[in-house]
Scaffold this motif. Structure first.
Motif: not given
Length: 955
Positions: A901, A841, A894
């Motif tokens: 993103g 992440c 995300q």
């Protein structure tokens, strides 16, 4: 007094009639007026009266004293005449430009009744009456007919001036005096006339040569506005006389090749080589068209002074170069300590349609007098073709003039007929004198026409047949000026023809060299002005393999691997000292109680009693760079305090009249730290900071968006300059964008900095995109940007809620050693060999995943943070995942929707398996046209679903 207490002619007539009645019978007028008139008879022009005000000045119609020293009214007929004349004079000041002969094509202008004597009841007999006018100082006396001739000569010939919108009387008076004393004409010597003719010859011959040798090729000819070349020549010479030694020019594509050759001194052979395009393989995937390129050189004036010239590269987006050029000028001034802004000149060349049509013009003008952006006044030159692409002025603007937007400033706007080079010389001289005297912008609107279409392959008669019949009938401005000089005498036609032949022969030699048929011609010098290659030259030429020069010597572009990582830690003792110095304030500074508590917390950080928060880490980066001699400049909306009230780099006294800057009180020999609250502008301000970074390679130059979402209002600067300048123009920049990013239930416009767009633009290591999650990472990231010789724009996804998150802290020790870590390993999970899943992440979601892992007791789930999203070397990610066994699922998590993103970029690059051994999938919000919901409740539901899916087994 600075104003006329009786500006209304009706008031003057009324007062005159009352006074006449008073002289005949004092009892026939009201008592308040009797007292006032009685005061006049005593010689006191100021009379205290409750009805008229505490100190009411006698109107100017009572301006003549009688033989006894008392004020006496002129005869009624004389007073009325004088009043009407005053109104006529004011009309010429305000509206004289409306009948000036500005259009070289001679199209008639609408009549202006206010400029006719009859409008004010003035008769033919009045024209020969003697008059005296105080508001026209250069008119010492004469008839009304002579006064009108003087006003028309000053304001209505081939120069029209808008200046009466200026509020300050002293400025208007200065302009009036300068214009009326010379009737707005400049008497040129024969030598000056020859210089103008020479420059016109250079301009005309260059355009004709290009059209002949490269028929149909795009060059965006200057034909019809060739007076731009002598204008620029005169401007540079005049500026040098005023102490200017640096000029930064910004312009669009029309006329750029002519300016490059005849002002910047770029070899015509180099320009012709660009037309020839002999090495197409060299430019695969890079470079730019010839009329977008920049150049830099030194100009030697007729008096022997040298001025450094820098022409900024520019995309086709016309006016967007304006703030870039101003930022460059500001950086150059700061570099040499020119705080008075006296040694540099920004010179912007605009098109008429773009000046009226593009909002970036207003954004740039608005910055002109702001302390954080002022450059001492910009000379704006509008090359007025009187047409857009095919759009007429009537279709393209609602205003009378293309320049009317500039009336938002307290500056004059000079309109001039470009076919009168001597009128052009007058306005250049006056404009630069105004700029020097008042340190303000000034507008020079030069009317011409566009002889060809928008480009050389375009047929303009399709849409403007009548206009182009008139244009084709015009001879070049050089011929008209030559005829004028021949009438004056002192020059022979043969002399002018010899000059033209010499220029053509010189261009032929350059063309032969460009085609490999001859030696390079020697630099041409006319004995008065010569453009030279400069030791101060920047990388403005757009040559892909040119060595770095000047201030950029020693800095690198190219691939990420070209420059090794650097140690960015600072000894703990120095960090503590810097924190403590930032907490020292003058004893009489009254600090807001809430802010005092925040500063007290920072003192505990210095004492080691609490870890550093985000603001402390960021401020320590700035402070440590400043004391090492690196200038820091941060601008943006609310950047002093910070949008989220976290930074407080500027401490305001409770009185509201004083601002203390702790970052500028760290050490006697530190570099300056500028924290500037910007106007409500994205494109203009980011363009300015990008320009600043081009001439400050050793500094840290940052722009902060109020919310990252707003950066799309500056997308032109991002797309056309920041991410592509190295590929197009071989220009490096270390500009930093701070973009608050994170999904926290604040709605569609306060959640996303559009990370996906930057990743889509990221290629060939052109930019850096990071999403740091700790104060220490932010500290090292900012210091790396300066200390590493690799200069690429840095895009930082900065936090919002993490600014005060209890987990988003760092001990001082993390700032004292090491450097920025592109991937942060998991420090709270079981050993990697026992991991059943890896969550990969970036940003705020990492802390939520950690909290969810603790809630679930899922110690067998590892969480890795991708702190640098680009450049992302395979080896770095491979190394971070190496401890995890083959077949361990890796899940990208995300907050953004699936189509936003980083997921699209990562999935496109790695597919569904990482390095052929680790299954790879993504967890995100569903695809969406909008970044985020406007419902706080819906946001929480969506966020919980992301966390749930991150930990659940794949179906």
């Amino acid at each position: 007094m600075d104003h006329d207490p009786w500006p209304d002619s009706a008031n003057l007539t009324f007062a005159e009639e009352l006074y006449t009645a008073y002289l005949a019978d004092p009892g026939s007028v009201p008592e308040s007026w009797r007292r006032w008139f009685a005061g006049l008879s005593r010689g006191d022009p100021f009379v205290a009266d409750p009805a008229l005000g505490p100190r009411f000045e006698a109107p100017r119609l009572f301006s003549a004293r009688n033989g006894h020293g008392a004020y006496a009214a002129p005869p009624a007929s004389e007073t009325a005449l004088q009043d009407r004349v005053n109104q006529l004079v004011r009309a010429y000041h305000v509206r004289g430009h409306m009948i000036a002969e500005l259009d070289p094509l001679g199209r008639p202008r609408d009549p202006q009744p206010e400029l006719e004597p009859a409008f004010y009841g003035l008769t033919e007999a009045d024209l020969d009456a003697p008059i005296r006018v105080e508001s026209v100082e250069s008119f010492s006396g004469g008839t009304l007919r002579e006064l009108i001739a003087h006003l028309r000569a000053t304001y209505c010939r081939r120069i029209g001036v808008q200046f009466m919108h200026i509020d300050e009387l002293a400025v208007k008076n200065w302009l009036r005096a300068r214009m009326e004393s010379t009737e707005n004409r400049l008497q040129l010597s024969r030598a000056e006339q020859m210089r103008v003719l020479t420059r016109l010859t250079d301009a005309v011959v260059f355009e004709e040569f290009i059209q002949k040798k490269y028929l149909g090729a795009k060059s965006f000819s200057l034909e019809g506005c060739e007076s731009l070349i002598p204008l620029l020549h005169l401007a540079i010479e005049k500026a040098a006389e005023q102490g200017i030694d640096e000029v930064v020019l910004g312009m669009a594509h029309r006329g750029r090749l002519n300016v490059l050759a005849n002002i910047l001194g770029k070899s015509p052979a180099e320009i012709f080589r660009l037309f020839e395009d002999p090495e197409p393989e060299r430019w695969r995937g890079g470079g730019d068209v010839k009329y977008h390129l920049g150049h830099s050189s030194d100009w030697r004036t007729a008096s022997g002074r040298e001025v450094h010239l820098s022409l900024c590269f520019n995309p086709s987006h016309l006016e967007f170069v304006n703030p870039v050029a101003l930022g460059r000028m500001r950086a150059k001034q700061d570099e040499v300590g020119d705080a008075a802004r006296e040694r540099g000149l920004a010179l912007l060349i605009h098109g008429d349609a773009a000046f009226a049509g593009e909002g970036i013009v207003q954004e740039t003008l608005n910055m002109s007098q702001l302390p954080g952006y002022a450059v001492g006044g910009t000379l704006h030159v509008v090359v007025n073709n009187q047409i857009g692409f095919t759009t007429t002025p009537e279709e393209g603007r609602s205003s009378t003039y293309a320049t009317d937007v500039a009336k938002l400033l307290q500056i004059p706007i000079f309109h001039v007929n470009g076919e009168d080079p001597e009128a052009v010389a007058q306005v250049v001289t006056l404009a630069l004198d105004f700029r020097k005297r008042f340190r303000r912008d000034v507008i020079l609107d030069m009317y011409g026409y566009r002889r060809r279409g928008h480009n050389e392959g375009d047929e303009p008669a399709f849409t403007q047949p009548r206009l182009y019949r008139a244009i084709q009938a015009r001879k070049p401005v050089r011929e008209g000026y030559l005829d004028h000089l021949l009438e004056l005498g002192g020059i022979e036609r043969g002399e002018a023809e010899a000059l033209e032949v010499a220029r053509r022969e010189e261009l032929e030699r350059h063309l032969s060299h460009a085609r490999g048929d001859g030696e390079a011609p020697a630099d041409a010098a006319d004995g008065e002005a010569c453009a030279l290659e400069s030791a101060r030259s920047e990388d403005d030429d757009g040559l892909g393999d040119a060595p770095r020069r000047g201030a950029w010597s020693g800095y690198l572009g190219g691939p990420d691997a070209a420059a090794p990582e650097v140690e960015t830690g600072v000894p703990r003792e120095q960090l503590v000292d810097l924190l403590e110095r930032m907490l020292v304030a003058p004893p009489d500074l009254r600090i807001h109680p809430k802010l005092a508590r925040l500063l007290s917390a920072r003192r505990e950080m210095a004492d080691g009693k609490r870890p550093l928060d985000w603001a402390a880490g960021e401020l320590l980066a700035y402070a440590s760079l400043a004391v090492a001699g690196h200038r820091v400049r941060l601008t943006g909306q609310d950047s002093g305090r910070g949008t989220f009230s976290h930074r407080h780099a500027l401490i305001h006294d409770m009185s509201g009249e004083r601002v203390y800057e702790p970052l500028n009180h760290l050490a006697p020999d530190q570099a300056p730290v500028e924290i500037v609250n910007s106007p409500l502008s994205e494109a203009g301000v980011l363009g300015f900071e990008y320009g600043y970074s081009l001439d400050a390679p050793d500094g840290l130059v940052l722009w902060e968006a109020q919310f990252g979402d707003f950066c799309n209002a500056a997308q032109v600067i991002i797309d056309q300059f920041i991410v592509s300048a190295e590929a197009k123009w071989n220009r490096l920049s270390g500009v930093v964008l701070l973009l608050p990013h994170g999904f926290e239930g604040m709605g569609p416009e306060h959640s996303s900095a559009r990370l996906e767009r930057f990743l889509m633009l990221a290629v060939q290591d052109n930019v850096q995109v990071v999403n740091p999650t700790t104060p220490a990472q932010m500290f090292h990231c900012l210091r790396r940007q300066v200390l590493r010789p690799w200069r690429k724009p840095l895009i930082v996804m900065t936090p919002k809620s993490l600014l005060r998150h209890k987990r988003a802290t760092s001990p001082l020790a993390d700032l004292a050693w090491g450097g920025f870590r592109r991937i942060l390993p998991d420090g709270g999970a079981a050993p990697p060999e026992g991991a059943r899943r890896v969550l990969l992440c970036s940003g705020k979601i990492a802390y939520e995943l950690e909290e969810e892992r603790e809630r679930r007791g899922a110690g067998d789930v590892a969480i890795l943070r991708l702190e640098q999203l680009y450049p992302l070397a395979d080896e770095a990610l491979r190394s971070a995942l190496a401890p995890y066994g083959d077949g361990t699922p890796v899940v990208w998590v995300q907050e953004e929707p699936e189509n936003m993103g980083a997921w699209s970029s990562l999935s496109l690059r790695f597919g569904n398996r990482l390095f052929g051994r680790l299954p790879f999938r993504g967890v995100s919000r569903p695809p969406s046209a909008s970044p985020a919901t406007g419902s706080a409740g819906a946001h929480r539901l969506e966020q919980d679903e992301i966390l749930e899916r991150a930990f659940e087994e794949e179906a």
